[in-house]
Structure formats: structure tokens, C-alpha cells
Design a protein around this motif. Structure first.
Motif, PDB file in Angstrom:
ATOM      1  N   LEU A 109     121.762 -18.249 -79.908  1.00 30.34           N
ATOM      2  CA  LEU A 109     121.346 -17.126 -79.113  1.00 30.34           C
ATOM      3  C   LEU A 109     122.415 -16.787 -77.934  1.00 30.34           C
ATOM      4  CD1 LEU A 109     117.606 -17.357 -79.216  1.00 30.34           C
ATOM      5  CD2 LEU A 109     118.910 -15.502 -80.204  1.00 30.34           C
ATOM      6  N   MET A 110     122.455 -18.047 -77.202  1.00 29.24           N
ATOM      7  CA  MET A 110     123.194 -17.995 -75.787  1.00 29.24           C
ATOM      8  C   MET A 110     124.798 -18.133 -76.193  1.00 29.24           C
ATOM      9  SD  MET A 110     120.422 -17.414 -74.187  1.00 29.24           S
ATOM     10  CE  MET A 110     121.019 -17.475 -72.568  1.00 29.24           C
ATOM     11  N   GLY A 111     125.382 -18.296 -77.386  1.00 25.02           N
ATOM     12  CA  GLY A 111     126.466 -18.823 -77.694  1.00 25.02           C
ATOM     13  C   GLY A 111     127.019 -19.948 -76.938  1.00 25.02           C
ATOM     14  N   GLU A 112     126.228 -20.922 -76.739  1.00 28.28           N
ATOM     15  CA  GLU A 112     126.517 -22.275 -76.490  1.00 28.28           C
ATOM     16  C   GLU A 112     126.960 -23.388 -77.526  1.00 28.28           C
ATOM     17  OE1 GLU A 112     126.665 -22.888 -73.029  1.00 28.28           O
ATOM     18  OE2 GLU A 112     125.777 -21.237 -72.294  1.00 28.28           O
ATOM     19  N   LYS A 113     127.442 -24.637 -77.180  1.00 29.52           N
ATOM     20  CA  LYS A 113     127.798 -25.564 -78.149  1.00 29.52           C
ATOM     21  C   LYS A 113     127.131 -26.906 -77.474  1.00 29.52           C
ATOM     22  CE  LYS A 113     131.736 -24.132 -80.644  1.00 29.52           C
ATOM     23  NZ  LYS A 113     132.485 -22.835 -79.892  1.00 29.52           N
ATOM     24  N   GLU A 114     125.895 -26.748 -77.103  1.00 30.26           N
ATOM     25  CA  GLU A 114     125.380 -28.041 -76.535  1.00 30.26           C
ATOM     26  C   GLU A 114     124.851 -28.966 -77.592  1.00 30.26           C
ATOM     27  OE1 GLU A 114     125.208 -28.542 -73.362  1.00 30.26           O
ATOM     28  OE2 GLU A 114     125.263 -26.647 -72.363  1.00 30.26           O
ATOM     29  N   THR A 115     124.834 -30.271 -77.213  1.00 28.88           N
ATOM     30  CA  THR A 115     124.345 -31.192 -78.242  1.00 28.88           C
ATOM     31  C   THR A 115     123.359 -32.249 -77.202  1.00 28.88           C
ATOM     32  OG1 THR A 115     126.418 -32.813 -77.725  1.00 28.88           O
ATOM     33  CG2 THR A 115     126.306 -31.315 -79.961  1.00 28.88           C
ATOM     34  N   LEU A 116     122.443 -32.747 -77.984  1.00 28.57           N
ATOM     35  CA  LEU A 116     121.607 -33.694 -77.348  1.00 28.57           C
ATOM     36  C   LEU A 116     121.176 -34.849 -78.231  1.00 28.57           C
ATOM     37  CD1 LEU A 116     118.968 -31.103 -75.823  1.00 28.57           C
ATOM     38  CD2 LEU A 116     120.375 -32.889 -74.547  1.00 28.57           C
ATOM     39  N   GLU A 117     120.775 -36.121 -77.831  1.00 23.89           N
ATOM     40  CA  GLU A 117     120.279 -37.100 -78.514  1.00 23.89           C
ATOM     41  C   GLU A 117     118.881 -36.829 -78.726  1.00 23.89           C
ATOM     42  OE1 GLU A 117     122.104 -39.627 -79.752  1.00 23.89           O
ATOM     43  OE2 GLU A 117     123.881 -38.491 -79.162  1.00 23.89           O
ATOM     44  N   PRO A 118     118.192 -37.435 -79.746  1.00 23.37           N
ATOM     45  CA  PRO A 118     116.908 -37.326 -79.892  1.00 23.37           C
ATOM     46  C   PRO A 118     116.257 -38.177 -78.469  1.00 23.37           C
ATOM     47  CG  PRO A 118     118.025 -38.268 -82.132  1.00 23.37           C
ATOM     48  CD  PRO A 118     118.899 -37.977 -80.905  1.00 23.37           C
ATOM     49  N   GLY A 119     114.891 -37.335 -78.206  1.00 24.13           N
ATOM     50  CA  GLY A 119     114.418 -37.805 -77.110  1.00 24.13           C
ATOM     51  C   GLY A 119     114.881 -37.277 -75.557  1.00 24.13           C
ATOM     52  N   GLU A 120     115.796 -36.378 -75.719  1.00 21.58           N
ATOM     53  CA  GLU A 120     116.088 -35.700 -74.664  1.00 21.58           C
ATOM     54  C   GLU A 120     116.176 -34.197 -75.041  1.00 21.58           C
ATOM     55  OE1 GLU A 120     120.406 -38.388 -73.602  1.00 21.58           O
ATOM     56  OE2 GLU A 120     120.602 -36.361 -74.795  1.00 21.58           O
ATOM     57  N   ALA A 121     116.105 -33.360 -74.026  1.00 18.68           N
ATOM     58  CA  ALA A 121     115.825 -31.980 -73.872  1.00 18.68           C
ATOM     59  C   ALA A 121     116.469 -31.204 -72.851  1.00 18.68           C
ATOM     60  CB  ALA A 121     114.142 -31.688 -73.998  1.00 18.68           C
ATOM     61  N   PHE A 122     116.722 -30.102 -72.974  1.00 18.81           N
ATOM     62  CA  PHE A 122     116.873 -28.975 -71.934  1.00 18.81           C
ATOM     63  C   PHE A 122     115.783 -28.392 -71.506  1.00 18.81           C
ATOM     64  CE2 PHE A 122     121.606 -28.550 -73.547  1.00 18.81           C
ATOM     65  CZ  PHE A 122     121.977 -29.646 -72.850  1.00 18.81           C
ATOM     66  N   ILE A 123     115.408 -27.748 -70.345  1.00 17.65           N
ATOM     67  CA  ILE A 123     114.351 -27.072 -69.838  1.00 17.65           C
ATOM     68  C   ILE A 123     114.499 -25.876 -69.185  1.00 17.65           C
ATOM     69  CG2 ILE A 123     113.994 -28.291 -67.490  1.00 17.65           C
ATOM     70  CD1 ILE A 123     111.110 -28.605 -68.392  1.00 17.65           C
ATOM     71  N   TYR A 124     113.833 -24.784 -69.510  1.00 23.27           N
ATOM     72  CA  TYR A 124     113.905 -23.545 -68.664  1.00 23.27           C
ATOM     73  C   TYR A 124     112.493 -23.141 -68.333  1.00 23.27           C
ATOM     74  CZ  TYR A 124     114.368 -18.474 -68.176  1.00 23.27           C
ATOM     75  OH  TYR A 124     114.268 -17.224 -67.678  1.00 23.27           O
ATOM     76  N   ALA A 125     112.189 -23.017 -66.938  1.00 20.16           N
ATOM     77  CA  ALA A 125     110.826 -22.690 -66.723  1.00 20.16           C
ATOM     78  C   ALA A 125     110.890 -21.332 -66.003  1.00 20.16           C
ATOM     79  CB  ALA A 125     110.501 -23.630 -65.694  1.00 20.16           C
ATOM     80  N   THR A 126     109.895 -20.395 -66.357  1.00 16.49           N
ATOM     81  CA  THR A 126     109.583 -19.055 -65.762  1.00 16.49           C
ATOM     82  C   THR A 126     108.353 -19.341 -64.822  1.00 16.49           C
ATOM     83  OG1 THR A 126     108.265 -18.269 -67.598  1.00 16.49           O
ATOM     84  CG2 THR A 126     110.406 -17.931 -67.762  1.00 16.49           C
ATOM     85  N   LYS A 127     108.457 -18.399 -63.724  1.00 14.91           N
ATOM     86  CA  LYS A 127     107.512 -18.235 -62.878  1.00 14.91           C
ATOM     87  C   LYS A 127     107.005 -19.307 -61.798  1.00 14.91           C
ATOM     88  CE  LYS A 127     105.243 -15.216 -66.251  1.00 14.91           C
ATOM     89  NZ  LYS A 127     104.248 -15.717 -67.108  1.00 14.91           N
ATOM     90  N   ASN A 128     107.672 -20.424 -62.154  1.00 17.08           N
ATOM     91  CA  ASN A 128     107.150 -21.603 -61.229  1.00 17.08           C
ATOM     92  C   ASN A 128     108.445 -22.453 -61.586  1.00 17.08           C
ATOM     93  OD1 ASN A 128     105.892 -23.256 -59.722  1.00 17.08           O
ATOM     94  ND2 ASN A 128     104.140 -23.439 -60.858  1.00 17.08           N
ATOM     95  N   LYS A 129     108.408 -23.609 -60.720  1.00 19.64           N
ATOM     96  CA  LYS A 129     109.353 -24.643 -60.862  1.00 19.64           C
ATOM     97  C   LYS A 129     108.898 -25.998 -61.399  1.00 19.64           C
ATOM     98  CE  LYS A 129     112.647 -23.909 -57.480  1.00 19.64           C
ATOM     99  NZ  LYS A 129     112.389 -23.273 -56.186  1.00 19.64           N
ATOM    100  N   TYR A 130     109.514 -26.607 -62.470  1.00 17.69           N
ATOM    101  CA  TYR A 130     108.943 -27.697 -63.006  1.00 17.69           C
ATOM    102  C   TYR A 130     109.676 -28.891 -62.208  1.00 17.69           C
ATOM    103  CZ  TYR A 130     107.844 -31.286 -66.331  1.00 17.69           C
ATOM    104  OH  TYR A 130     107.352 -32.607 -66.620  1.00 17.69           O
ATOM    105  N   ARG A 131     109.035 -29.844 -61.496  1.00 20.95           N
ATOM    106  CA  ARG A 131     109.694 -30.716 -60.783  1.00 20.95           C
ATOM    107  C   ARG A 131     110.051 -32.157 -61.438  1.00 20.95           C
ATOM    108  NH1 ARG A 131     110.349 -28.399 -56.290  1.00 20.95           N
ATOM    109  NH2 ARG A 131     109.064 -26.961 -55.467  1.00 20.95           N
TER     110      ARG A 131
END
Lengths: 686, 256
Positions: A409-431
Motif C-alpha cells: 500500500l505504501m510502496g515500501e520494502k520493510e522487513t521484520l523478524e518474527p516478534g517484531e512489529a511496526f506501530i501506527y497510532a491514531t488519536k492518541n500516543k502509544y508510549r
């Protein structure tokens, strides 16, 4: 006594005090007019027949209620100003041999005259301007305008009844005051002796503490849901603090200045500071009211204007594409690609009939659950996500999204290991830098992303959302399949989002939307028959940007219209309070002005000192309102987020320009009313 | 040189609609010497107040002039009049003219603050005056917290603190009871004994009988004068009463 002497006395009474009565009558007329217009619009048939008109009319009914209540309180308040000044005259009548009953008759005539003038002129103006109101509304709804004049009889009747009752109550209140007073009291009611104002530092301290508390709440708020509740708490705190500070705090400050002999005994400060103490004591409450009215107007107008201007933005985030399809899984079965492909084929085939292809496609899988956060641990079973009585301070909507869908969707080429994640939060901040779902699944957050596509579910609901982009999506879902939610069902439910734009007219889009809806539900029936095991139950929803637009416009347009209308009513009120404040101060200062002259102050010195005081007193509420607005800004912004308005620049711009326009108006009012003040003070008045 | 001199002062008021002219003062001339205590008496409408207003530069004469220490006050520019009054004249009014927004102390300081004096100096000037007038205890009070006599004493203190060349008093005892009147008149007498020039307009025979000279005004002219000479207060009182009786009976000349 001849009978027509009463109306004559009443009429000359009004005429002689026109400096006081004219603004009062104008306000009455304005209130009648406003009430009629809103009530007219709320029952107007043509408006009701427009698309979205019914929704607006429901809102307007509420609005007319607000105006009705406000008019009652406010007219009572302004009338008390009038009564205070008229009492002297009545005392004189009484001493000259008029009985209370005779005076009551004068008062009655006066009331009747004002009521008749206000109702007649107000209704006339209302009927005249109701057409403009209707055109505005119709324009907001983007419907066809008709140019015929109409009068709603029922609104005329409601208006007449409401205001007759208000005027009758005001009259009764006047008679009650008259009844309780003796002539000497009446004669001297204007200058009853005043106790020395002593600043109550305890009250002042309370005011400061409350204000700081409210500001702190407003600034530190992160969760928009909590913002709703805190908004009301903060509003109440600010109102109380404003009154305390204006009434008590200002006197305390002046007292403090008086203690400082070096500062106080200077030509420039001496008279100003000491008269200020008195001015603030007398007018503190009035100034606080002005300040609160101003703040109310500013917050209301700026936020509704923001909503109205940003409605296209909000609409787009609520409906990211022209056609938005969500397919939900009905049971534990996984959303297989094969299942999705079948449905996608149905849609694409249908579009092909119109010679259209989906454009700007949003196509991704997503799994949703509701979680209660405690330091990065998400409890998936303790919040329903729907119950209004719950505390939603730490509740998040959690979305799992496959990393490959994100990359696509975003035209990126990101890779992650299992157990890792990216995060995107709306309306609030995740700390936290970790997130644990249920009891076992933990992700280390590698990056906080700045952007993701608009999700209609996220913009629709008021919970803040976390989008968690994970590499081994299906694996994770399998691990989570044992976790239950509040109702005991599987916590995560999967969806497939399929949204696209169409390059055709909006009418065409609506037509396609209807046919897509019917052919998708037909296809769903058939899929179900093929898959009799019952495992393949899918539900779908389809939404069209174009067909939702009118409803959206009705809501936002209605809020906008009401915001502006109520804004005008409150401004009316603020202006009138200011005017009466100036006039009554003028009468009080007249005597002081003379004495100062006798003692050897030059006219120029007096004028300078008086005008600096008037200026301070006048602009204090505006400054305070500006400060309130500034601190309310983060809170208002959070609330606007709930409406899907994310455009910060727009909000800042609108709020600022609202404040500037308001300040400009305020200055105009100041110039007009201070002229009235100087006329009185320099004795040209009476 | 006289401290105050009125030379042929005439004042004509024109009524609002322009037609009738009212001659409030016809031709008033007199002198007041340094350290004198002069009372001006006359019936209502005799022109006393007009005369006082002209002496106080609150109003300008139609003809004639007023000299303060030989200087024509008519030459003072309109814009400088308030400052001139503040620097040279002190006023005591019938209704005290104290500002409700100030304590008595601040009321007394008001003219000095306007002159730009510092607190130290004001305080030092006030203390002896307050002691003499017996208002030390009242300084922190507000005007509406004290009696009429106390208010008037504060007003006198406000007048004296500027060390004016001339004190003009307009019916200073008019709003006081007899005890307060006596106290105030004692104060005036004391102050005068210390060299303060006082010009007082009054209705009260008692007040006038404490002055060094009594001037009678009738129909806009100085009609008669009585000097105290060696008379006691009581004797002067008698003389004034007799004069007033004669004026009331319409005699055109008085021999006392």
C-alpha cells in the motif's frame, strides 16, 4: 386621575431613559427574531423535504430550546439594570403622591409597550430574515433554492407565547421589587453605601488553583475519549475560576499594589488603582460573564467553522475511496485468498459492465480486537468496546495488518523478524516500546510509523487505534485464535478491505453502488450454498462516498449553522452587558469626576486616568477569553479528532481568525459604548 | 501687597434662550491681606457663590479682574487653570468632596500626588496636620465610615497639606451639627492664628462671628463690612445679627 395618564407616563419614561431602554428593546427584538428564525427552520416543510433536512431540523429544535432558555435568563438580567435606575423615578412618583398601585400601572403599561414593540418588530424581522436563514440552510445542504416567502404560523404562535411569558415574568419581578420597597429606599436605591472592598486572597488562590488545574487537564489530555468528559469538567472549573479571579483576584492584586507605597503614590497609578478596586468589585461578576460568553462564542464558532470547512477532509477519512467494501469473516475460518478473489471478481465484473476499472485501489487484510492497555500489556477480554459506562481512558482498538500489505500500500520494502512489529497510532500516543496481546504474544516495536491509509472503521469510532504491522500475519492470528474477548468470542476478527475510486460522476457512482450492493449480496447467497458446512459465512458492507455526502453535510452544516447562530446570540448578550456596564459606571463616575476636578485634577488628567481604567476593564475579559481559548485548543483539537478532522493547520488558522474577527468586533463595541460613557461622565447626558 | 484683590468684578449670566440677562455681580472690589480671616455673608441669590467661583478661577468675570499676589488670574491659560488652582488655592466644600474610593489618608494625599510629591514628604507633611485636626486615628478609614465632622476635618487637612496661599471655604459648616461646627471653627481660628489666609462664604452668623472681618453682599455688590477690631466673638455675633436684620428690612445704608 385621568386614565390615559398611565400610558403617557410609561411612554415618557421609556423615551427619557432611551439610553437604557433602546438597547434593551433592541435585544428583545433580536432575541425574538433569532428564536423565530430557528423555530421557523425547524418546522419548515421545504427544508424538511431536502436531503438531510430532517437531521438538521432535529438539531434546530434543540437550538431553539437553548435560545429560549438563554433569552429568559438574559432578559431578566438586563431588566434588573433597568429597574435599578428606574427605582429613583418611582420613588419620586411615590413621594409625590402616587400609590404603589398607580406606579404598578405605569410599570404594566411600560411592560406592555416593550412587549408589543419587541414582538411586532422581532416577528417582522424574523419573517424577513427567515428566508435568508432558509437559503443558508438549503445552500449548506446543497439543494435547490426556492424563492417564495413563507410564514410558519406555529412558529409565530410559539414565539408569541414564549416571549409573552418571559415579559410577564419580568413584569411580575418588577412589581415584586416595587412592592417590597419604601419610597425613601426607592429614592436612594442607586447610591446605597458600599463597604470597602477587601480582596479575599483565599478565593483568589482557589481561583488560581482551579484555573491552573483546568489548564493542566486541557493541555495534558491525550485520549480524545477522555477529552469529552474532561472537557466538561474543565469547562466548569474554568467558569468557577474566572468568576473567582475576576471578583476576588483582581481586588487582591490592586490591594497588593496599594501596599507598595512607591508604586501607588504616583500620579499615574494613584487614582487608577484605587478606582479599579471599586470597579472590579462592582463589575467583577459582569466581566467574568462577558469573559465566559466570549470564550463560549470563540470555542463554539471556531470548532463548528473548522468542522464545516474541514467536512470534505473528514468525509474522505471516513470514506477513503469512492466505493468502500469491507468483508468480514463470520466464523473461525480464515480469510483465504481464494475467498477474497471470488468476491473481488464479482465487483470487477460488475464494474466492467459500466466500462470502469477500480482506481486507487486499497486492498488489504486486517484483524481487529479491543484491548485494555496497562503498560504495554493489552488485556483483550475486559473491555466490550461498546458500553458507554466504561472507562475508556486506556482502551485501544487494535488492528493487525500484514507487513506485506503495508509494503504494497505504501510502496515500501520493510522487513521484520518474527516478534517484531511496526506501530501506527491514531488519536492518541502509544508510549510503551513493547506490546503484549493476550497472555502470550509479545511484539517488540521497531518503529512508530507516521502514516498509513485512512481506515473507515477507525475514523468512524471514537476509540483511538493501534495499527500493528506484523511479518508473519497468519502465524500470529493462529497463535491468537485461542484468546477470547469480553463476550467469550474469539478476540480477533478478520476483515478484508477493498476500496477504490471510480472516474465517473457522483450520480453514476451512486447507481454503481446500488448495483454492486445487490450483486454482492446475491453472490454471497451463492457462496453460502456452495459451502453448506456453514464455515464460510461472510458478511460484507459497502459504502459510497457520494451517497453519504448529503447526510454528512446535513450534520456538519447543521452544527455550523447552529454554532454561528448561537454565537450571534451570545455576542448580542456580551455586547449588551458591556454597554450597560459602561453606562452604569458612567453614572457612578459622574460625581467622582466632578470632585476630582474640584480638587485640582485637570480635565485631561481625569480623562487619561478614566480611559486607561475603562480600557483595562474592558479588554481584560477579551484577554482572559483569549487565554482560555489558547489552553482549550488542545482539548478542542482532540474533540475534533473524534469527528475525523485531523488537519491541524486548518484548526489553528480558523481558531486564530475567529479570535481576530471577534477582537475587531469587540473593539468596535468598545468605541461605541465608551462614547456613551464619556457623554454621561462629562455631564452632557442628563 | 494684598494676597487677594478683586477689582470691579462684574458677572452677567445670559439665560439659555438668550433673552434675559441676569447680573449676578455688579461691581465688587475688595482686598484681602496676608493672614486675614474674612467671612462673606449674604442671602441666597446675592451673588456669594458666583463671587467664590470667580475667585477660585472656576468661572471668569464678565468685567474687572482678580489678582492673586498681584498676578492677574484671568491671564492664566484655560489648560493651566487646574494646576494653578492646585498650587495656589485650597478649598473646603459644604459637602466635603471626599472620594469614596480612597481612605481619608489617600484623600488628603490626592493633591500632593497630583503635584508629584513622594510618599515620604507627604507623610511628613500630614503627621503634624493630622495631629492638629485630631484625625490620626481615622486615616485608614473610608469616608463613609466616619461622621460628617470627621469628613470635614479630613477635607481641611487635604486643603492645608498643599500649603495654599489662600483657603476658600464654601459654607464649610453647612452640613455639620453644632458640635462639629464648633470644632471646625476652632480649627479655622487656630489655622488662621498660625498665618493662614482664609476666605469663607457662609450663611451662618456663628461661623461668620469667628472671622476677623465680615463682608456683606447684596444684589451683587459689597454692601457693608464689619471689622472685628477689639470685639469678642459674642459682640461680633451681635453686630452681624443687627446688620442682617437691617438688610432684611431693606435699609440701604447701615450704621453700626
Amino acid at each position: 386621575m385621568k386614565h390615559n395618564i398611565y400610558p403617557k407616563l410609561a411612554w415618557t419614561g421609556i423615551k427619557k431613559n432611551k439610553r437604557l431602554y433602546l438597547p434593551y428593546i433592541l435585544t428583545c427584538i433580536g432575541m425574538v427574531m433569532m428564536f423565530y428564525i430557528v423555530s421557523f427552520l425547524s418546522v419548515n416543510e421545504y427544508l424538511g423535504s431536502c436531503k438531510g433536512g430532517k437531521e438538521i431540523q432535529q438539531m434546530l429544535v434543540l437550538g431553539s430550546g437553548v435560545i429560549g432558555v438563554f433569552a429568559t435568563i438574559f432578559l431578566f438580567y438586563t431588566n434588573s439594570f433597568l429597574m435599578r435606575r428606574r427605582k429613583k423615578e418611582f420613588g419620586l412618583y411615590n413621594i409625590l403622591g402616587m400609590g404603589k398601585w398607580n406606579i404598578a400601572r405605569v410599570l404594566l403599561w411600560e411592560g406592555v409597550m416593550i412587549a408589543v414593540i419587541s414582538l411586532a418588530a422581532g416577528l417582522f424581522g424574523g419573517i424577513l430574515f427567515s428566508k435568508i436563514g432558509e437559503l443558508c440552510m438549503v445552500n449548506i445542504l446543497e439543494a435547490e433554492a426556492v424563492f417564495s416567502m413563507s410564514v410558519e404560523k406555529s412558529s409565530v404562535v410559539t414565539t408569541m407565547i414564549l416571549f409573552s411569558v418571559i415579559f410577564a415574568l419580568i413584569l411580575l419581578n418588577g412589581l415584586r421589587q416595587l412592592h417590597g420597597a419604601n419610597p425613601i429606599e426607592l429614592l436612594h436605591s442607586e447610591n446605597t453605601g458600599e463597604k470597602p472592598p477587601r480582596g479575599n486572597w483565599l478565593f483568589a488562590l482557589c481561583g488560581i488553583v482551579l484555573l491552573c488545574g483546568a489548564y493542566y487537564l486541557a493541555v495534558t489530555i491525550e485520549n480524545p475519549l477522555a477529552a469529552m468528559i474532561i472537557f466538561f469538567i474543565a469547562v466548569v472549573m474554568v467558569i468557577i475560576a474566572t468568576y473567582l479571579l475576576f471578583v476576588s483576584g483582581s481586588v487582591t492584586i490592586c490591594r497588593g499594589l496599594q501596599k507598595n507605597k512607591k508604586y501607588y503614590y504616583k500620579t499615574n497609578h494613584f487614582v487608577s488603582v484605587s478606582s479599579m478596586v471599586y470597579r472590579m468589585k462592582r463589575n467583577g461578576a459582569g466581566l467574568a460573564s462577558i469573559c465566559i460568553l466570549c470564550t463560549m462564542v470563540l470555542v463554539m464558532v471556531s470548532s463548528t467553522v473548522c468542522l464545516y470547512i474541514g467536512k470534505e477532509d473528514s468525509l474522505r477519512s471516513r470514506y477513503p475511496r469512492d466505493i468502500n467494501i469491507t468483508v468480514r469473516r463470520g466464523s473461525a475460518e480464515k480469510l483465504e485468498d481464494g475467498n477474497l478473489a471470488k468476491r473481488r471478481a464479482v465487483v470487477d465484473d460488475e464494474l466492467a459492465k459500466y466500462n470502469l476499472v477500480p482506481e486507487n485501489i486499497l486492498n488489504y487484510r486486517i484483524a481487529a480486537a479491543v484491548g485494555l492497555d496497562s503498560d504495554g500489556k493489552m488485556d483483550l477480554s475486559s473491555s466490550s468496546g461498546y458500553d458507554f459506562n466504561e472507562d475508556y481512558t486506556n482502551v485501544w482498538q487494535i488492528y493487525l495488518v500484514p507487513l506485506e500489505d503495508y509494503n504494497r500500500l505504501m510502496g515500501e520494502k520493510e522487513t521484520l523478524e518474527p516478534g517484531e512489529a511496526f506501530i501506527y497510532a491514531t488519536k492518541n500516543k502509544y508510549r510503551s516500546d513493547k506490546i503484549q496481546l493476550g497472555s502470550s504474544v509479545v511484539f517488540e516495536i521497531k518503529k512508530v510509523l507516521k502514516d498509513f491509509v485512512d481506515n473507515e472503521e477507525d475514523s468512524m469510532q471514537i476509540l483511538p487505534s493501534i495499527f500493528l504491522f506484523v511479518p508473519n500475519y497468519e502465524e500470529v492470528l493462529k497463535q491468537l485464535s485461542g484468546v477470547a474477548d469480553y463476550y467469550g468470542n474469539q478476540a480477533f476478527s478478520e476483515r478484508w478491505m477493498y476500496a477504490f475510486d471510480l472516474s465517473c460522476t457522483e450520480e453514476k457512482q451512486i447507481e454503481i453502488y446500488e448495483s454492486l450492493k445487490s450483486c454482492l449480496s446475491k453472490a454471497e447467497e451463492e457462496f453460502r450454498k456452495e459451502n453448506l458446512s456453514g464455515k464460510g459465512i461472510y458478511t460484507f458492507s459497502i459504502e459510497s462516498f457520494a451517497s453519504e455526502r448529503t447526510g454528512f453535510y446535513a450534520l456538519y452544516g447543521g452544527l455550523f449553522f447552529l454554532g454561528v447562530l448561537l454565537g450571534i446570540v451570545f455576542v448580542f448578550a456580551a455586547v449588551l452587558i458591556m454597554y450597560y456596564k459602561q453606562v452604569s459606571e458612567g453614572y457612578e463616575d459622574q460625581a467622582r469626576f466632578e470632585i476630582m476636578q474640584n480638587v485640582g485634577m485637570t480635565k485631561a488628567e481625569i480623562k487619561k486616568s478614566v480611559s486607561s481604567q475603562v480600557l483595562t476593564v474592558f479588554f481584560l475579559p477579551l484577554l482572559a477569553a483569549g487565554m482560555h481559548l489558547g489552553f482549550a485548543f488542545p482539548l478542542v483539537r482532540k474533540l475534533l479528532l473524534l469527528f475525523g478532522l485531523v488537519n491541524l493547520k486548518l484548526i489553528i488558522l480558523v481558531t486564530l481568525s475567529c479570535f481576530l474577527v471577534f477582537a475587531l468586533m469587540y473593539i468596535l463595541v468598545y468605541r461605541t459604548t465608551s462614547r456613551a460613557y464619556y457623554t454621561i461622565v462629562s455631564g452632557m447626558g442628563n | 501687597m494684598s494676597i487677594l484683590e478683586a477689582q470691579g468684578v462684574r458677572k452677567v449670566y445670559t439665560t439659555r434662550f438668550g433673552g434675559n440677562k441676569v447680573e449676578a455681580l455688579k461691581n465688587v472690589s475688595f482686598r484681602v491681606e496676608q493672614g486675614e480671616y474674612v467671612a462673606i455673608m449674604g442671602e441666597s441669590g446675592s451673588g456669594k457663590t458666583t463671587l467664590l467661583n470667580i475667585l477660585a478661577v472656576l468661572d471668569r468675570p464678565t468685567a474687572g479682574r482678580v489678582l492673586l499676589e498681584g498676578k492677574d488670574v484671568g491671564a492664566v491659560k484655560e489648560s493651566a487653570v487646574a494646576a494653578f488652582r492646585r498650587d495656589n488655592l485650597g478649598f473646603v466644600f459644604q459637602d466635603f468632596n471626599l472620594l469614596d474610593t480612597f481612605t481619608l489618608e489617600d484623600n488628603i494625599y490626592l493633591p500632593l500626588v497630583l503635584m508629584g510629591k513622594g510618599y515620604e514628604e507627604m507623610h511628613n507633611r500630614l503627621m503634624p496636620i493630622a495631629e492638629k485636626l485630631g484625625i490620626q486615628e481615622l486615616l485608614k478609614k473610608y469616608p463613609y465610615e466616619v461622621s460628617g465632622g470627621q469628613k470635614q476635618r479630613a477635607a481641611v487637612a487635604r486643603t492645608l497639606i498643599t500649603r495654599p496661599k489662600l483657603v476658600l471655604a464654601d459654607e464649610p459648616t453647612g452640613a455639620l451639627d453644632s458640635k462639629s461646627t464648633d470644632e471646625l471653627l476652632d480649627i479655622f481660628a487656630d489655622v488662621n492664628r498660625l498665618g493662614q489666609t482664609i476666605l469663607m462664604v457662609t450663611h451662618s452668623v456663628k461661623a461668620a462671628s469667628r472671622a476677623g472681618r465680615v463682608m456683606f453682599i447684596r444684589d451683587g455688590e459689597v454692601f457693608h463690612q464689619i471689622y472685628r477690631g477689639e470685639s469678642t466673638n459674642e459682640q461680633l455675633y451681635q453686630k452681624i445679627s443687627d446688620t442682617l436684620t437691617m438688610i432684611a428690612n431693606g435699609k440701604s445704608t447701615v450704621y453700626v
